[in-house]
Design a protein around this motif. Structure first.
Motif, PDB file in Angstrom:
ATOM      1  N   ARG A  16       0.839  -1.200   0.000  1.00  0.00           N
ATOM      2  CA  ARG A  16       0.000   0.000   0.000  1.00  0.00           C
ATOM      3  C   ARG A  16       0.874   1.250   0.000  1.00  0.00           C
ATOM      4  O   ARG A  16       0.585   2.219  -0.713  1.00  0.00           O
ATOM      5  N   ALA A  17       1.947   1.229   0.778  1.00  0.00           N
ATOM      6  CA  ALA A  17       2.856   2.375   0.827  1.00  0.00           C
ATOM      7  C   ALA A  17       3.551   2.577  -0.522  1.00  0.00           C
ATOM      8  O   ALA A  17       3.723   3.716  -0.976  1.00  0.00           O
ATOM      9  N   GLU A  18       3.931   1.489  -1.181  1.00  0.00           N
ATOM     10  CA  GLU A  18       4.570   1.595  -2.496  1.00  0.00           C
ATOM     11  C   GLU A  18       3.603   2.167  -3.531  1.00  0.00           C
ATOM     12  O   GLU A  18       3.981   3.004  -4.347  1.00  0.00           O
ATOM     13  N   ARG A  19       2.343   1.695  -3.493  1.00  0.00           N
ATOM     14  CA  ARG A  19       1.349   2.220  -4.437  1.00  0.00           C
ATOM     15  C   ARG A  19       1.091   3.700  -4.195  1.00  0.00           C
ATOM     16  O   ARG A  19       0.931   4.477  -5.145  1.00  0.00           O
ATOM     17  N   GLU A  20       1.050   4.111  -2.937  1.00  0.00           N
ATOM     18  CA  GLU A  20       0.825   5.523  -2.612  1.00  0.00           C
ATOM     19  C   GLU A  20       1.995   6.381  -3.104  1.00  0.00           C
ATOM     20  O   GLU A  20       1.787   7.479  -3.616  1.00  0.00           O
ATOM     21  N   GLU A  24       1.614   9.341  -5.874  1.00  0.00           N
ATOM     22  CA  GLU A  24       2.083  10.711  -5.625  1.00  0.00           C
ATOM     23  C   GLU A  24       2.938  11.198  -6.789  1.00  0.00           C
ATOM     24  O   GLU A  24       2.796  12.336  -7.245  1.00  0.00           O
ATOM     25  N   ALA A  25       3.810  10.331  -7.292  1.00  0.00           N
ATOM     26  CA  ALA A  25       4.646  10.703  -8.439  1.00  0.00           C
ATOM     27  C   ALA A  25       3.783  10.969  -9.670  1.00  0.00           C
ATOM     28  O   ALA A  25       4.031  11.923 -10.417  1.00  0.00           O
ATOM     29  N   ASN A  26       2.759  10.149  -9.890  1.00  0.00           N
ATOM     30  CA  ASN A  26       1.874  10.349 -11.042  1.00  0.00           C
ATOM     31  C   ASN A  26       1.064  11.631 -10.907  1.00  0.00           C
ATOM     32  O   ASN A  26       0.840  12.327 -11.903  1.00  0.00           O
ATOM     33  N   ARG A  27       0.618  11.946  -9.696  1.00  0.00           N
ATOM     34  CA  ARG A  27      -0.133  13.191  -9.502  1.00  0.00           C
ATOM     35  C   ARG A  27       0.749  14.382  -9.822  1.00  0.00           C
ATOM     36  O   ARG A  27       0.286  15.364 -10.426  1.00  0.00           O
ATOM     37  N   ALA A  28       2.005  14.321  -9.453  1.00  0.00           N
ATOM     38  CA  ALA A  28       2.911  15.427  -9.737  1.00  0.00           C
ATOM     39  C   ALA A  28       3.180  15.536 -11.239  1.00  0.00           C
ATOM     40  O   ALA A  28       3.320  16.626 -11.784  1.00  0.00           O
ATOM     41  N   ARG A  29       3.240  14.398 -11.917  1.00  0.00           N
ATOM     42  CA  ARG A  29       3.575  14.406 -13.337  1.00  0.00           C
ATOM     43  C   ARG A  29       2.378  14.733 -14.215  1.00  0.00           C
ATOM     44  O   ARG A  29       2.483  15.498 -15.172  1.00  0.00           O
ATOM     45  N   PHE A  30       1.217  14.167 -13.919  1.00  0.00           N
ATOM     46  CA  PHE A  30       0.070  14.277 -14.815  1.00  0.00           C
ATOM     47  C   PHE A  30      -1.053  15.153 -14.294  1.00  0.00           C
ATOM     48  O   PHE A  30      -1.930  15.537 -15.058  1.00  0.00           O
ATOM     49  N   GLY A  31      -1.069  15.432 -13.028  1.00  0.00           N
ATOM     50  CA  GLY A  31      -2.193  16.151 -12.445  1.00  0.00           C
ATOM     51  C   GLY A  31      -2.197  17.617 -12.821  1.00  0.00           C
ATOM     52  O   GLY A  31      -1.311  18.369 -12.445  1.00  0.00           O
ATOM     53  N   ARG A  32      -3.159  18.013 -13.595  1.00  0.00           N
ATOM     54  CA  ARG A  32      -3.317  19.418 -13.952  1.00  0.00           C
ATOM     55  C   ARG A  32      -4.775  19.778 -13.756  1.00  0.00           C
ATOM     56  O   ARG A  32      -5.657  18.961 -13.989  1.00  0.00           O
TER      57      ARG A  32
END
Length: 60
Positions: A16-20, A24-32
């Motif tokens: 669960r910690a690894e998925r989180e 977080e990395a994906n939100r920083a990269r793709f989240g707009r």
């Protein structure tokens, strides 16, 4: 003797910690935000119109 540890619970907590961390990395990269996407779309449209407006017709 130490405490009894449920290995499945430990494994699930670790996964669960690894998925989180990955999320977080994906939100920083793709989240707009919607406003940011709209701004970029309008900017691209403006650049296209400017380029087309400066195009020379190739009529001979």
């Amino acid at each position: 003797m130490g405490d009894v540890v449920n290995l499945n619970r430990f494994r699930k907590t670790r996964e669960r910690a690894e998925r989180e961390k990955e999320a977080e990395a994906n939100r920083a990269r793709f989240g707009r935000t919607k406003a940011e996407k709209e701004r970029d779309r309008k900017e691209a449209e403006r650049r296209t119109q400017t380029l087309d407006g400066h195009r020379l017709d190739d009529e001979t």
